[in-house]
Motif scaffolding. Structure first.
Motif, PDB file in Angstrom:
ATOM      1  N   THR A  49       0.830  -1.208   0.000  1.00 10.53           N
ATOM      2  CA  THR A  49       0.000   0.000   0.000  1.00 10.53           C
ATOM      3  C   THR A  49       0.861   1.252   0.000  1.00 10.53           C
ATOM      4  O   THR A  49       0.643   2.174  -0.797  1.00 10.53           O
ATOM      5  CB  THR A  49      -0.955   0.008   1.206  1.00 10.53           C
ATOM      6  OG1 THR A  49      -1.707  -1.206   1.212  1.00 10.53           O
ATOM      7  CG2 THR A  49      -1.889   1.195   1.171  1.00 10.53           C
ATOM      8  N   GLY A  50       1.865   1.296   0.870  1.00  6.81           N
ATOM      9  CA  GLY A  50       2.768   2.448   0.916  1.00  6.81           C
ATOM     10  C   GLY A  50       3.529   2.619  -0.376  1.00  6.81           C
ATOM     11  O   GLY A  50       3.695   3.741  -0.885  1.00  6.81           O
ATOM     12  N   TYR A  52       2.568   1.566  -3.354  1.00  8.63           N
ATOM     13  CA  TYR A  52       1.614   1.975  -4.377  1.00  8.63           C
ATOM     14  C   TYR A  52       1.383   3.489  -4.327  1.00  8.63           C
ATOM     15  O   TYR A  52       1.408   4.169  -5.356  1.00  8.63           O
ATOM     16  CB  TYR A  52       0.279   1.243  -4.210  1.00  8.63           C
ATOM     17  CG  TYR A  52      -0.773   1.768  -5.143  1.00  8.63           C
ATOM     18  CD1 TYR A  52      -0.833   1.328  -6.463  1.00  8.63           C
ATOM     19  CD2 TYR A  52      -1.682   2.742  -4.738  1.00  8.63           C
ATOM     20  CE1 TYR A  52      -1.770   1.838  -7.342  1.00  8.63           C
ATOM     21  CE2 TYR A  52      -2.619   3.250  -5.613  1.00  8.63           C
ATOM     22  CZ  TYR A  52      -2.659   2.791  -6.904  1.00  8.63           C
ATOM     23  OH  TYR A  52      -3.575   3.303  -7.775  1.00  8.63           O
ATOM     24  N   ILE A  53       1.175   4.014  -3.145  1.00  7.06           N
ATOM     25  CA  ILE A  53       0.945   5.452  -3.003  1.00  7.06           C
ATOM     26  C   ILE A  53       2.179   6.235  -3.445  1.00  7.06           C
ATOM     27  O   ILE A  53       2.069   7.241  -4.148  1.00  7.06           O
ATOM     28  CB  ILE A  53       0.516   5.801  -1.560  1.00  7.06           C
ATOM     29  CG1 ILE A  53      -0.865   5.192  -1.263  1.00  7.06           C
ATOM     30  CG2 ILE A  53       0.482   7.314  -1.346  1.00  7.06           C
ATOM     31  CD1 ILE A  53      -1.293   5.285   0.188  1.00  7.06           C
ATOM     32  N   ALA A  54       3.368   5.766  -3.078  1.00  5.14           N
ATOM     33  CA  ALA A  54       4.602   6.450  -3.490  1.00  5.14           C
ATOM     34  C   ALA A  54       4.737   6.456  -5.005  1.00  5.14           C
ATOM     35  O   ALA A  54       5.021   7.497  -5.611  1.00  5.14           O
ATOM     36  CB  ALA A  54       5.822   5.777  -2.845  1.00  5.14           C
ATOM     37  N   HIS A  55       4.536   5.311  -5.632  1.00  6.21           N
ATOM     38  CA  HIS A  55       4.644   5.235  -7.093  1.00  6.21           C
ATOM     39  C   HIS A  55       3.626   6.165  -7.761  1.00  6.21           C
ATOM     40  O   HIS A  55       3.963   6.891  -8.692  1.00  6.21           O
ATOM     41  CB  HIS A  55       4.391   3.804  -7.588  1.00  6.21           C
ATOM     42  CG  HIS A  55       5.484   2.859  -7.292  1.00  6.21           C
ATOM     43  ND1 HIS A  55       5.381   1.888  -6.327  1.00  6.21           N
ATOM     44  CD2 HIS A  55       6.716   2.715  -7.815  1.00  6.21           C
ATOM     45  CE1 HIS A  55       6.497   1.192  -6.281  1.00  6.21           C
ATOM     46  NE2 HIS A  55       7.324   1.672  -7.165  1.00  6.21           N
ATOM     47  N   THR A  56       2.402   6.105  -7.279  1.00 11.25           N
ATOM     48  CA  THR A  56       1.335   6.904  -7.877  1.00 11.25           C
ATOM     49  C   THR A  56       1.615   8.395  -7.750  1.00 11.25           C
ATOM     50  O   THR A  56       1.399   9.161  -8.689  1.00 11.25           O
ATOM     51  CB  THR A  56      -0.018   6.546  -7.242  1.00 11.25           C
ATOM     52  OG1 THR A  56      -0.257   5.154  -7.478  1.00 11.25           O
ATOM     53  CG2 THR A  56      -1.140   7.340  -7.857  1.00 11.25           C
ATOM     54  N   ALA A 118       5.069   4.659   6.869  1.00 12.56           N
ATOM     55  CA  ALA A 118       6.449   4.180   6.987  1.00 12.56           C
ATOM     56  C   ALA A 118       6.881   3.470   5.706  1.00 12.56           C
ATOM     57  O   ALA A 118       8.005   3.665   5.222  1.00 12.56           O
ATOM     58  CB  ALA A 118       6.586   3.253   8.193  1.00 12.56           C
ATOM     59  N   SER A 119       5.998   2.657   5.137  1.00  6.55           N
ATOM     60  CA  SER A 119       6.296   1.989   3.875  1.00  6.55           C
ATOM     61  C   SER A 119       6.453   3.017   2.759  1.00  6.55           C
ATOM     62  O   SER A 119       7.360   2.912   1.920  1.00  6.55           O
ATOM     63  CB  SER A 119       5.185   0.998   3.524  1.00  6.55           C
ATOM     64  OG  SER A 119       5.362   0.488   2.230  1.00  6.55           O
ATOM     65  N   PHE A 120       5.578   3.999   2.728  1.00  7.64           N
ATOM     66  CA  PHE A 120       5.654   5.084   1.754  1.00  7.64           C
ATOM     67  C   PHE A 120       7.009   5.789   1.839  1.00  7.64           C
ATOM     68  O   PHE A 120       7.676   5.993   0.831  1.00  7.64           O
ATOM     69  CB  PHE A 120       4.509   6.077   2.006  1.00  7.64           C
ATOM     70  CG  PHE A 120       4.658   7.382   1.295  1.00  7.64           C
ATOM     71  CD1 PHE A 120       4.275   7.509  -0.023  1.00  7.64           C
ATOM     72  CD2 PHE A 120       5.175   8.485   1.942  1.00  7.64           C
ATOM     73  CE1 PHE A 120       4.405   8.716  -0.689  1.00  7.64           C
ATOM     74  CE2 PHE A 120       5.312   9.691   1.298  1.00  7.64           C
ATOM     75  CZ  PHE A 120       4.923   9.813  -0.028  1.00  7.64           C
ATOM     76  N   CYS A 121       7.431   6.138   3.056  1.00 11.20           N
ATOM     77  CA  CYS A 121       8.716   6.836   3.243  1.00 11.20           C
ATOM     78  C   CYS A 121       9.886   5.968   2.799  1.00 11.20           C
ATOM     79  O   CYS A 121      10.838   6.454   2.187  1.00 11.20           O
ATOM     80  CB  CYS A 121       8.881   7.269   4.697  1.00 11.20           C
ATOM     81  SG  CYS A 121       7.762   8.599   5.170  1.00 11.20           S
ATOM     82  N   GLY A 122       9.811   4.669   3.083  1.00  6.22           N
ATOM     83  CA  GLY A 122      10.865   3.752   2.638  1.00  6.22           C
ATOM     84  C   GLY A 122      10.957   3.700   1.129  1.00  6.22           C
ATOM     85  O   GLY A 122      12.057   3.722   0.555  1.00  6.22           O
ATOM     86  N   ALA A 123       9.801   3.651   0.465  1.00  7.34           N
ATOM     87  CA  ALA A 123       9.792   3.630  -1.003  1.00  7.34           C
ATOM     88  C   ALA A 123      10.337   4.937  -1.567  1.00  7.34           C
ATOM     89  O   ALA A 123      11.119   4.930  -2.526  1.00  7.34           O
ATOM     90  CB  ALA A 123       8.377   3.374  -1.520  1.00  7.34           C
ATOM     91  N   MET A 124       9.943   6.052  -0.978  1.00  9.64           N
ATOM     92  CA  MET A 124      10.437   7.352  -1.454  1.00  9.64           C
ATOM     93  C   MET A 124      11.958   7.445  -1.277  1.00  9.64           C
ATOM     94  O   MET A 124      12.657   7.929  -2.168  1.00  9.64           O
ATOM     95  CB  MET A 124       9.747   8.498  -0.716  1.00  9.64           C
ATOM     96  CG  MET A 124       8.264   8.614  -1.025  1.00  9.64           C
ATOM     97  SD  MET A 124       7.919   9.047  -2.725  1.00  9.64           S
ATOM     98  CE  MET A 124       7.980  10.819  -2.623  1.00  9.64           C
ATOM     99  N   ASN A 125      12.465   6.974  -0.149  1.00 11.65           N
ATOM    100  CA  ASN A 125      13.920   6.995   0.072  1.00 11.65           C
ATOM    101  C   ASN A 125      14.652   6.131  -0.944  1.00 11.65           C
ATOM    102  O   ASN A 125      15.739   6.491  -1.407  1.00 11.65           O
ATOM    103  CB  ASN A 125      14.257   6.558   1.496  1.00 11.65           C
ATOM    104  CG  ASN A 125      13.956   7.636   2.509  1.00 11.65           C
ATOM    105  OD1 ASN A 125      14.023   8.824   2.210  1.00 11.65           O
ATOM    106  ND2 ASN A 125      13.617   7.233   3.719  1.00 11.65           N
TER     107      ASN A 125
END
Length: 165
Positions: A49-50, A52-56, A118-125
């Motif tokens: 989920t995180g 997906y939001i980061a990619h989008t 937290a997952s979103f931030c990891g993907a962004m990093n």
């Protein structure tokens, strides 16, 4: 649209998916109201989920910012948990430097969950570490689908809700 296993009957599959998705929505609302995340964590894969939001957000998929969308979210259920992805529809992406944010309450509540964030931030990093490669990929992909974007805008104007099948 619900893709079902060939061995299932449509009525049974639809009822089961509707019940499971209602459980997810209920857990998400409960989590948003009182910060009790236990039920939600049993039903949602927060990592996908995180991401997906980061990619989008990074590809500036403007469907994410429209009240009539997103039309092209792919989710699946595996072992009782909803997973997001893969990100597959880039035809409403735009090329600019603005991050987009979800407008639908469902996605806003997802984005507000601590584990999803937290997952979103990891993907962004991860993207930031190799930003040049990612940016080149997106630019090349945007160039290759520009004509599809324009054709889709003619077929499905952005101010029109999607049809339900």
């Amino acid at each position: 649209m619900i893709k079902e296993a060939k061995s299932s009957t449509h009525a049974n599959t639809l009822a089961a998916v509707q019940a499971q998705f209602l459980s997810l929505e209920t857990a998400l609302q409960k989590s948003a109201l009182n910060a009790d995340h236990a039920d939600l964590l049993h039903l949602l894969d927060v990592d996908s989920t995180g991401k997906y939001i980061a990619h989008t957000m990074l590809i500036s998929n403007i469907e994410f910012t429209q009240p009539w969308a997103p039309r092209s979210v792919y989710m699946y259920s595996k072992k009782g948990k909803f997973h997001f992805g893969p990100v597959w529809d880039f035809d409403y992406s735009r090329r600019d430097d603005r991050l987009i944010y979800p407008v639908l309450p469902f996605f806003q509540h997802l984005f507000a969950q601590p584990d999803v964030k937290a997952s979103f931030c990891g993907a962004m990093n991860a993207f930031i570490k190799d930003w040049d490669t990612f940016e080149d990929f997106i630019d090349n992909y945007a160039d290759s689908i520009q004509h599809a974007f324009l054709r889709n805008r003619l077929l499905w104007p952005m101010n029109q809700p999607s049809s339900v099948h």
